[in-house]
Design an enzyme around this catalytic site. Structure first.
Site, PDB file in Angstrom:
ATOM      1  N   GLY A   1       4.103 -12.952 -16.522  1.00 34.26           N
ATOM      2  CA  GLY A   1       3.865 -13.526 -15.196  1.00 34.26           C
ATOM      3  C   GLY A   1       3.055 -14.806 -15.237  1.00 34.26           C
ATOM      4  O   GLY A   1       3.106 -15.609 -14.314  1.00 34.26           O
ATOM      5  N   SER A   2       2.332 -15.025 -16.320  1.00 33.48           N
ATOM      6  CA  SER A   2       1.519 -16.247 -16.429  1.00 33.48           C
ATOM      7  C   SER A   2       2.298 -17.418 -17.020  1.00 33.48           C
ATOM      8  O   SER A   2       1.772 -18.524 -17.109  1.00 33.48           O
ATOM      9  CB  SER A   2       0.275 -15.979 -17.280  1.00 33.48           C
ATOM     10  OG  SER A   2      -0.591 -15.136 -16.590  1.00 33.48           O
TER      11      SER A   2
ATOM     12  N   HIS B   1      30.806 -18.835 -22.673  1.00 29.03           N
ATOM     13  CA  HIS B   1      31.223 -19.164 -24.038  1.00 29.03           C
ATOM     14  C   HIS B   1      30.863 -18.066 -25.027  1.00 29.03           C
ATOM     15  O   HIS B   1      31.065 -18.230 -26.224  1.00 29.03           O
ATOM     16  CB  HIS B   1      30.593 -20.494 -24.473  1.00 29.03           C
ATOM     17  CG  HIS B   1      31.098 -21.647 -23.652  1.00 29.03           C
ATOM     18  ND1 HIS B   1      32.263 -22.331 -23.952  1.00 29.03           N
ATOM     19  CD2 HIS B   1      30.616 -22.182 -22.506  1.00 29.03           C
ATOM     20  CE1 HIS B   1      32.458 -23.261 -23.036  1.00 29.03           C
ATOM     21  NE2 HIS B   1      31.481 -23.195 -22.152  1.00 29.03           N
TER      22      HIS B   1
ATOM     23  N   SER C   1      -3.335 -17.773 -18.403  1.00 28.35           N
ATOM     24  CA  SER C   1      -3.363 -16.303 -18.524  1.00 28.35           C
ATOM     25  C   SER C   1      -4.128 -15.756 -17.332  1.00 28.35           C
ATOM     26  O   SER C   1      -5.317 -16.052 -17.175  1.00 28.35           O
ATOM     27  CB  SER C   1      -4.045 -15.870 -19.818  1.00 28.35           C
ATOM     28  OG  SER C   1      -4.343 -14.487 -19.751  1.00 28.35           O
TER      29      SER C   1
ATOM     30  N   GLU D   1       9.553  -4.986 -13.939  1.00 30.90           N
ATOM     31  CA  GLU D   1       8.157  -4.577 -13.711  1.00 30.90           C
ATOM     32  C   GLU D   1       7.947  -3.873 -12.372  1.00 30.90           C
ATOM     33  O   GLU D   1       7.191  -2.906 -12.302  1.00 30.90           O
ATOM     34  CB  GLU D   1       7.226  -5.787 -13.814  1.00 30.90           C
ATOM     35  CG  GLU D   1       7.117  -6.310 -15.234  1.00 30.90           C
ATOM     36  CD  GLU D   1       6.206  -7.522 -15.332  1.00 30.90           C
ATOM     37  OE1 GLU D   1       4.977  -7.361 -15.243  1.00 30.90           O
ATOM     38  OE2 GLU D   1       6.727  -8.647 -15.483  1.00 30.90           O
TER      39      GLU D   1
ATOM     40  N   THR E   1      -5.126 -12.303 -22.709  1.00 34.63           N
ATOM     41  CA  THR E   1      -3.859 -12.096 -23.429  1.00 34.63           C
ATOM     42  C   THR E   1      -3.942 -12.727 -24.813  1.00 34.63           C
ATOM     43  O   THR E   1      -4.224 -13.930 -24.943  1.00 34.63           O
ATOM     44  CB  THR E   1      -2.705 -12.678 -22.578  1.00 34.63           C
ATOM     45  OG1 THR E   1      -2.679 -11.944 -21.355  1.00 34.63           O
ATOM     46  CG2 THR E   1      -1.364 -12.565 -23.266  1.00 34.63           C
TER      47      THR E   1
ATOM     48  N   ARG F   1       2.017 -11.467 -11.812  1.00 35.70           N
ATOM     49  CA  ARG F   1       3.325 -11.955 -11.332  1.00 35.70           C
ATOM     50  C   ARG F   1       3.284 -12.353  -9.852  1.00 35.70           C
ATOM     51  O   ARG F   1       4.170 -13.062  -9.376  1.00 35.70           O
ATOM     52  CB  ARG F   1       4.425 -10.931 -11.610  1.00 35.70           C
ATOM     53  CG  ARG F   1       4.192  -9.557 -11.018  1.00 35.70           C
ATOM     54  CD  ARG F   1       5.135  -8.536 -11.639  1.00 35.70           C
ATOM     55  NE  ARG F   1       4.942  -7.185 -11.156  1.00 35.70           N
ATOM     56  CZ  ARG F   1       3.953  -6.383 -11.532  1.00 35.70           C
ATOM     57  NH1 ARG F   1       3.051  -6.805 -12.381  1.00 35.70           N
ATOM     58  NH2 ARG F   1       3.864  -5.150 -11.054  1.00 35.70           N
TER      59      ARG F   1
ATOM     60  N   SER G   1      -5.253 -12.752 -16.596  1.00 36.19           N
ATOM     61  CA  SER G   1      -6.429 -11.940 -16.968  1.00 36.19           C
ATOM     62  C   SER G   1      -7.408 -12.731 -17.823  1.00 36.19           C
ATOM     63  O   SER G   1      -8.602 -12.451 -17.849  1.00 36.19           O
ATOM     64  CB  SER G   1      -5.978 -10.709 -17.750  1.00 36.19           C
ATOM     65  OG  SER G   1      -5.372 -11.125 -18.971  1.00 36.19           O
TER      66      SER G   1
ATOM     67  N   LYS H   1      -0.864  -3.090 -24.527  1.00 29.11           N
ATOM     68  CA  LYS H   1      -1.991  -4.019 -24.716  1.00 29.11           C
ATOM     69  C   LYS H   1      -3.201  -3.257 -25.244  1.00 29.11           C
ATOM     70  O   LYS H   1      -3.916  -3.743 -26.119  1.00 29.11           O
ATOM     71  CB  LYS H   1      -2.348  -4.712 -23.400  1.00 29.11           C
ATOM     72  CG  LYS H   1      -1.367  -5.796 -23.005  1.00 29.11           C
ATOM     73  CD  LYS H   1      -1.833  -6.548 -21.769  1.00 29.11           C
ATOM     74  CE  LYS H   1      -0.830  -7.595 -21.364  1.00 29.11           C
ATOM     75  NZ  LYS H   1      -1.188  -8.348 -20.176  1.00 29.11           N
TER      76      LYS H   1
HETATM   77  C1  F6R Z   1       3.042  -9.622 -14.679  1.00 23.41           C
HETATM   78  C2  F6R Z   1       2.338  -8.986 -15.758  1.00 23.41           C
HETATM   79  C3  F6R Z   1       2.579  -9.401 -17.164  1.00 23.41           C
HETATM   80  C4  F6R Z   1       1.430 -10.325 -17.583  1.00 23.41           C
HETATM   81  C5  F6R Z   1       1.490 -10.609 -19.077  1.00 23.41           C
HETATM   82  C6  F6R Z   1       0.409 -11.567 -19.545  1.00 23.41           C
HETATM   83  O1  F6R Z   1       2.507  -9.227 -13.464  1.00 23.41           O
HETATM   84  O2  F6R Z   1       1.485  -8.172 -15.502  1.00 23.41           O
HETATM   85  O3  F6R Z   1       3.814 -10.001 -17.338  1.00 23.41           O
HETATM   86  O4  F6R Z   1       1.494 -11.517 -16.858  1.00 23.41           O
HETATM   87  O5  F6R Z   1       1.343  -9.409 -19.774  1.00 23.41           O
HETATM   88  O6  F6R Z   1      -0.842 -11.193 -19.072  1.00 23.41           O
HETATM   89  P1  F6R Z   1      -1.744 -12.285 -18.340  1.00 23.41           P
HETATM   90  O7  F6R Z   1      -0.945 -12.753 -17.175  1.00 23.41           O
HETATM   91  O8  F6R Z   1      -2.980 -11.554 -17.926  1.00 23.41           O
HETATM   92  O9  F6R Z   1      -1.994 -13.338 -19.362  1.00 23.41           O
END
Ligand code: F6R
Length: 303
Positions: free
Chosen positions: A11-12, A200, A53, A184, A58, A105, A55, A295
């Protein structure tokens, strides 16, 4: 500056895709979205790097940030906090602070618009203010209609496998967004591709097993202004060939004037479809337990 690189995952990263599509249509500066640990060799002192990111924790994005820092790249960080915010503060790197408390997201606007503002200030793209305004108005005006249409499609997709085909390059990320949101939010398998390339190779994939083909529903995403006129014809001919193999197909067209508004019109519609399907399936669209678990277990392994 020679290029713009936006590094992030899931999502980022999608905000970077929006910027890439806009600049692809507008300017000559290459934009790349990088979804991995180490940055490629093309990233150097003449790159503008955005480390994105939600959070801020990541590991791939942190690793990419560190490799950019080592190379002396000009970096901007987009995050709501975490390690990335701490590192940016420590390194004196400009930080674009995103409000916390939402799924990454859902922060699509926060992860895309600030990048456009920075690039405009650096003289690398034009001012998108009018397009942003138009997008905001369009989303407000059309939301109820899209919600009703999404509810119908969501109900229909119950027990089907959605395959989304974008009919122009600038809509590629929109198809991918549909796929990710269906994964998701609705917790279903989905796939996306882009025409003309799909015809193709991938078109041959509807061979076996038959019981899967029969459950496939194709969603075509069409934008009259950006698609080559042959691409819609190509799509129509392609689905004709697939008649009898798949469950069916439907085409959805963008709305709005600017590319930004047009892209968002279909991407928001896809978001709504995924939430409607989640409702239909009785699953919580907000939680992503398998991603969280993965994670968690990776964080316990040595980096
Ligand atoms: C979308 C989602 C994941 C995170 C991805 C990266 O809502 O939760 O696709 O975006 O795991 O984590 P972040 O965004 O925290 O870097």
């Amino acid at each position: 500056m020679d290029n713009v690189v936006i590094t992030g995952m899931g999502g980022s990263a999608i905000g970077g895709e929006i910027v890439k599509s806009l600049l692809l249509a507008d300017t000559s500066i290459p934009v790349m979205v990088w979804r991995d640990y180490r940055l490629p060799p093309m990233v150097g002192r003449r790159t503008v790097l955005f480390a994105s990111s939600y959070s801020g924790n990541t590991e791939e994005t942190i690793a990419a940030y560190l490799s950019g820092r080592e190379r002396g790249v000009q970096i901007f960080v987009l995050t709501s906090g975490g390690r990335l915010a701490e590192m940016a503060a420590g390194d004196g790197v400009p930080l674009i602070k995103i409000p916390s408390g939402m799924p990454p997201r859902a922060a699509i606007g926060f992860m895309s618009i600030p990048i456009l503002v920075v690039l405009n200030k650096l003289g690398l793209c034009h001012n998108y203010e009018d397009d942003i305004m138009e997008t905001e108005i369009l989303l407000k005006e059309r939301m109820n209609f899209w919600r009703r249409r999404a509810s119908a499609l969501g109900n229909f997709l119950f027990k089907q496998i959605p395959i989304i085909y974008s009919m122009s390059r600038v809509l590629d990320w929109v198809g991918y967004r549909w796929q990710c949101q269906l994964n998701e939010n609705a917790k279903v398998i989905a796939h996306h591709g882009c025409l003309p390339e799909q015809s193709h190779n991938e078109v041959m994939g509807f061979g076996a097993p038959d019981f899967i083909n029969k459950r496939i529903f194709i969603i075509g995403l069409f934008d009259k202004k950006s698609a080559h006129h042959r691409t819609l014809i190509r799509f129509q001919e392609m689905v004709k060939l697939l008649r009898g193999y798949i469950a069916g197909f439907r085409i959805y067209e963008t709305e709005g004037k600017s590319l930004l508004a047009r892209m968002f019109s279909l991407s928001v519609f896809g978001d709504l479809v995924s939430v409607m399907l989640a409702k239909q399936r009785g699953v919580d669209p907000l939680t992503i337990p398998r991603i969280d678990e993965l994670k968690g277990s990776l964080s316990r392994r040595k980096m």
